[in-house]
Design a protein around this motif. Structure first.
Motif: not given
Length: 120
Positions: A19, A8, A17, A21, A83, A79, A81
């Motif tokens: 993400r 990712g 952004s 993993s 942003n 994971s 995330e």
């Protein structure tokens, strides 16, 4: 042995952004905390976020409100995330897992890392 495979990473403009993993596999009895570390060029590796098996999350101050960590205990995945990314987030991000190995000993493992580049 335990393998942690990240995916990712990539390039993104400021404010964007991504993400990340990570999947854990191998020979172990259980996984405890999982998380993410990062190492920027010329700097030490630092903790970004960690999550317990019960879902308790801890973040470094600089990413609070922008990053969110999650995990799937059944799949041994974690994971991240990310942003509102900023140039100072540029680093190699490595997955972390604290496991109990097949001999009952606690061990720490890190993945090889995935590069995140934030620039315009």
């Amino acid at each position: 042995q335990v393998q942690l495979v990240e995916s990712g990473g990539g390039w993104v403009q400021p404010g964007g952004s991504l993400r990340l993993s990570c999947a854990a596999s191998g020979d172990f009895l259980s996984i405890g905390r999982m998380g993410w570390y990062r190492q920027a060029p010329g700097k030490d590796r630092d903790l970004v976020a960690v999550i317990s098996t019960g879902g308790i999350k801890t973040y470094v101050e600089s990413v609070k409100g922008r990053f969110a960590i999650s995990r799937d205990n059944a799949k041994n995945n974690v994971s991240l995330e990310m942003n509102d990314l900023m140039p100072e987030d540029t680093a190699v991000y490595s997955c972390y897992a604290g496991v109990i190995n097949s001999r009952g000993r606690p061990m720490d493992y890190w993945g090889e890392g995935t590069l995140v580049t934030v620039s315009s």
